[in-house]
Design an enzyme around this catalytic site. Structure first.
Site, PDB file in Angstrom:
ATOM      1  NE  ARG A  31      28.977  73.842  25.619  1.00 44.01           N
ATOM      2  CZ  ARG A  31      29.614  73.688  24.359  1.00 44.01           C
ATOM      3  NH1 ARG A  31      29.323  73.687  23.058  1.00 44.01           N
ATOM      4  NH2 ARG A  31      31.477  72.892  24.578  1.00 44.01           N
ATOM      5  NE  ARG A 104      13.452  55.239  16.800  1.00 40.81           N
ATOM      6  CZ  ARG A 104      12.156  54.253  16.615  1.00 40.81           C
ATOM      7  NH1 ARG A 104      11.596  55.412  17.416  1.00 40.81           N
ATOM      8  NH2 ARG A 104      12.478  53.265  16.970  1.00 40.81           N
TER       9      ARG A 104
END
Length: 150
Positions: A31, A104
């Site tokens: 979105r 990460r």
């Protein structure tokens, strides 16, 4: 029976909730960055969140299998603790990857170590299960002596 696997079931439920959280983050990113399904490419910020979720999902079945085998054949508490470490590292991995690919790495290595430890515990538990009782007792005696020396 339920008491014997309650810790494993709790870690499993926590893992499923974590997977749901990762999926919701992808929906939110779709979105925010206007990336409609079935597209999997878009701005780098979206792609990192998407890849983090996919990577976590790919390893989840391996994690669950090793968690339960280690918990049943080695020790439930040890497996549950490793499982919690794995899930926490995966959460940090997801959060780090969402910020940058470099962030990460440390959590990725931590989760890999936790998963390999679960594999080792599962293998040791199965090995002990299939060894003849006399050999198992002799090996445990040697291990005790070794541990007492250190």
């Amino acid at each position: 029976m339920k008491d014997e696997v309650a810790l494993l079931a709790s870690v499993t439920l926590l893992g499923v909730l974590l997977q749901a959280y990762f999926s919701l983050q992808v929906i939110s990113a779709r979105r925010a960055f206007r990336v409609s399904p079935p597209l999997t490419t878009g701005p780098p910020e979206f792609e990192r969140i998407y890849r983090a979720q996919v990577n976590c999902s790919e390893y989840f079945p391996l994690f669950l299998a090793m968690l339960w085998v280690a918990g049943i054949f080695f020790h439930e508490g040890a497996a549950a603790l490793c499982g919690l470490v794995y899930l926490f590292a995966r959460l940090r991995y997801f959060q780090g990857y969402a910020r940058s690919a470099q962030q990460r790495l440390a959590p990725l290595y931590a989760s890999a170590r936790a998963l390999w430890l679960l594999v080792a515990l599962a293998a040791l538990g199965l090995l002990a299960h299939f060894l003849p009782a006399e050999l198992r007792a002799a090996l445990l005696g040697q291990l005790r002596k070794l541990l007492l020396r250190s």
